[in-house]
Write an enzyme that holds these catalytic residues in place. Structure first.
Site, PDB file in Angstrom:
ATOM      1  N   LYS A 144       0.847  -1.106   0.144  1.00 21.02           N
ATOM      2  CA  LYS A 144       0.075   0.055   0.007  1.00 21.02           C
ATOM      3  C   LYS A 144       0.719   1.293  -0.035  1.00 21.02           C
ATOM      4  O   LYS A 144       1.188   1.861   0.934  1.00 21.02           O
ATOM      5  CB  LYS A 144      -1.006  -0.136   1.228  1.00 21.02           C
ATOM      6  CG  LYS A 144      -2.217   0.814   0.905  1.00 21.02           C
ATOM      7  CD  LYS A 144      -2.893   0.608  -0.245  1.00 21.02           C
ATOM      8  CE  LYS A 144      -4.050   1.578  -0.413  1.00 21.02           C
ATOM      9  NZ  LYS A 144      -4.598   1.334  -1.700  1.00 21.02           N
ATOM     10  N   SER A 155      -8.085   0.632  -5.938  1.00 15.81           N
ATOM     11  CA  SER A 155      -8.558   0.578  -4.206  1.00 15.81           C
ATOM     12  C   SER A 155     -10.000   0.931  -4.170  1.00 15.81           C
ATOM     13  O   SER A 155     -10.721  -0.025  -4.473  1.00 15.81           O
ATOM     14  CB  SER A 155      -7.741   1.735  -3.797  1.00 15.81           C
ATOM     15  OG  SER A 155      -7.498   1.790  -2.391  1.00 15.81           O
TER      16      SER A 155
END
Length: 584
Positions: A190, A384
């Site tokens: 991430k 995402s």
């Protein structure tokens, strides 16, 4: 008294002049706004001109009648309109061919891939596609490479040296101004927060970026090699040893002609059999939008609704550059409840955004699926929060070069205490009724107890994200998590690991949804939300003129202002790719 009457008369005269000019301006605006809808008569032997030196977005007005009143440094063109014009020109007997002008198109490779596919389909009619540019960027050449003839002047330039992904890092800026980002995240990949806390890419981020960049390269250079009749081995040699001149580009079959624009026009005349003294008839996209429609619409009572969702995901209504959860939900509900709509396609082009807004839209997609098929079509990005939307659909369709995945959650707080206290001389004090009443203050350090609360919230958000993704993809949770951790994939890679069902473009998604609904033989397509009226755009330009002028003054610093504003406007917990990854 005489002086008083002079002032009164001057004031009355001034008001009269002001009213007169205001009236004339409004008449001018009204005439401009009213003049763009009449049908255009295309002359025989016309050539459709497509100017791609604009920002290509999902939907945008093809013609801006207000451009004369408000200058724009970043004109936009809609991919929907481009593809519709190309499809219509394919059937139009008055259109002989297409002229592409692409020097520096502003778009992701996925959108360009859809546009290029539409042009290849146009050529199947036997009509020609010629391209001309003073220079050609890598993206421009990718589109132009399918043309029958590609023209560059001898003093021009072509960029053809491979792809690079560049990320802007803000840590040094924050240190200088006294802002400390407080980061909470799950997953080693991430990397969305890295620009805030690092000055370079982590090894994990380099790994995933290298992987998806090579996947995009395999896709686009494979298409270029096929179009230019060059082997992949030869093409790789050229990419590693970039051409130094336009003549060399021609010798290596990248282009077909070294010629100036007048010579390009001469080639067009020769192609369509037009005498040298005759004027070429070009019709641009804005004009052709109002030409006679030759593509049959289909049964209006059997519709596929395409809901266009482009930009950052935010709560509330959003605007033309974002996906507002409430606006999206309203559009989805209308389509789900409309008896004429038999299937829904969500066209997602988003790096993500608010985790809360993403989840609310996911829920609405689940409700819509109970009434009719809901398919996802991925554009340049569906990452995402963008993937959060797609994973709830019946089927996910992605372009090979789509950027997707990034299944992860992060939280950001900006501690501005040093900036306020030491740089600006501003101090704060507060009283509280309870221990955490001033929770998540941006002007004081975060206590460990509150830090733990935020991290727990992020962890819980990640579990919700991965659990729902596993459910939507019919995968075991452990298998889903093995390809999650915030890692980014291309559409090709996502198809291989199960995050995507089908490789294809928006048209493919529409056809699949129509087939699922049993209306593949005869149906029409509607795009939502509907384009803004000219009056709405006029008011929007007025409200945004000050911001535009500020960005013009900032010049190269304007993108950093945008990124900082995004940070300040964010919800605390995000499911997004932060910052633009510039692929060039």
């Amino acid at each position: 008294m005489l002086q008083f009457f002079k002032y009164v008369l001057a004031t009355v005269a001034g008001l009269f002049v002001f009213a007169f000019f205001s009236f004339m301006i409004m008449i001018g605006i009204a005439s401009v706004l009213a003049g763009g809808d009449s049908q255009v008569e295309v002359k025989p032997n016309s050539i459709l001109k497509l100017d791609l030196n604009q920002q290509i977005i999902e939907n945008a007005p093809t013609e801006d009648p207000l451009e004369m009143l408000f200058s724009s440094q970043n004109p936009k063109v809609g991919l929907v309109d481009l593809k519709a014009a190309i499809a219509n020109a394919k059937l139009d007997p008055k259109i002989e061919g297409i002229y592409i002008r692409a020097d520096y198109p502003m778009s992701g490779f996925s959108s360009l891939e859809e546009l290029r596919a539409a042009l290849v389909d146009f050529k199947s009619s036997g009509k020609f596609v010629y391209s001309y540019g003073d220079v050609m960027s890598e993206k421009a050449f990718y589109v132009n490479s399918m043309a029958d003839r590609i023209f560059l002047p001898e003093t021009g330039d072509i960029e053809f040296n491979g792809l690079a992904a560049e990320i802007t890092f803000l840590k040094g800026l924050f240190e200088k101004i006294g802002v400390k980002p407080e980061i909470f995240r799950v997953g080693e990949f991430k990397s969305a927060v890295e620009p805030l806390i690092r000055t370079n890419m982590s090894e994990a981020n380099k790994l995933q970026t290298t992987s998806y960049l090579n996947s995009i390269a395999d896709d686009i250079y494979g298409q270029i090699a096929e179009s230019r009749s060059i082997s992949r081995e030869e093409l790789n040699v050229i990419l590693n040893n970039p051409v130094g001149s336009v003549e060399e580009a021609k010798a290596k079959k990248l282009i077909t002609d070294v010629a100036y624009f007048d010579e390009f026009e001469a080639a067009l005349r020769e192609k369509i059999g037009l005498d040298e003294d005759k004027k070429l008839e070009f019709v641009d996209l804005a004009e052709y939008r109002n030409a006679k429609k030759l593509v049959k619409e289909g049964d209006r009572k059997k519709r596929v609704a395409v809901i266009l969702a482009q930009g950052d995901i935010v709560s509330g209504k959003g605007d033309s550059g974002s996906i507002g959860a409430q606006s999206f939900i309203d559009e989805l509900r209308k389509s789900a409840e409309d008896d004429k709509v038999k299937a829904i396609v969500l066209r997602i082009n988003s790096p993500g955004g608010s985790a809360l807004a993403s989840d609310l839209m996911w829920r609405e997609i689940q409700l819509a699926k109970k009434k009719k098929p809901v398919y996802a079509s991925m554009g340049d990005y569906a990452a995402s929060g963008g993937y959060y939307m797609a994973m709830g659909c019946d089927t996910i369709v992605a372009n090979p070069s789509t950027i997707t995945g990034s299944i992860g959650i992060f939280g950001i707080l900006l501690n501005t205490q040093e900036l306020m206290n030491n740089k600006l001389g501003i101090t704060f004090d507060a009283v509280e009724t309870h221990e955490h009443a001033n929770f998540a203050s941006s002007v004081s350090p975060i206590p460990e107890s509150e830090r733990a609360m935020i991290q727990n919230s992020v962890n819980a958000g990640y579990e919700r994200f991965t659990s729902k993704a596993a459910l939507g993809r019919k995968m075991k949770l452990d298998d889903l998590k093995a390809i999650a951790s915030g890692r980014v994939w291309t559409g090709t890679q996502a198809k291989e690991n199960g995050l995507v069902d089908v490789l294809g473009n928006l048209n493919d998604a529409i056809e699949l949804a129509a087939k699922r609904a049993g209306i593949e033989e005869d149906y029409s397509v509607r795009y939502y939300p509907k384009a803004k009226t000219d009056i709405e755009r006029f008011l929007e330009k007025i409200s945004g003129s000050a911001d535009t002028k500020l960005k013009q003054k900032l010049g190269a610093l304007a993108p950093y202002l945008d990124e900082t504003n995004k940070l300040l406007e964010m919800d605390k917990v995000q499911a997004r790719m932060l910052g633009d990854v510039e692929i060039q």
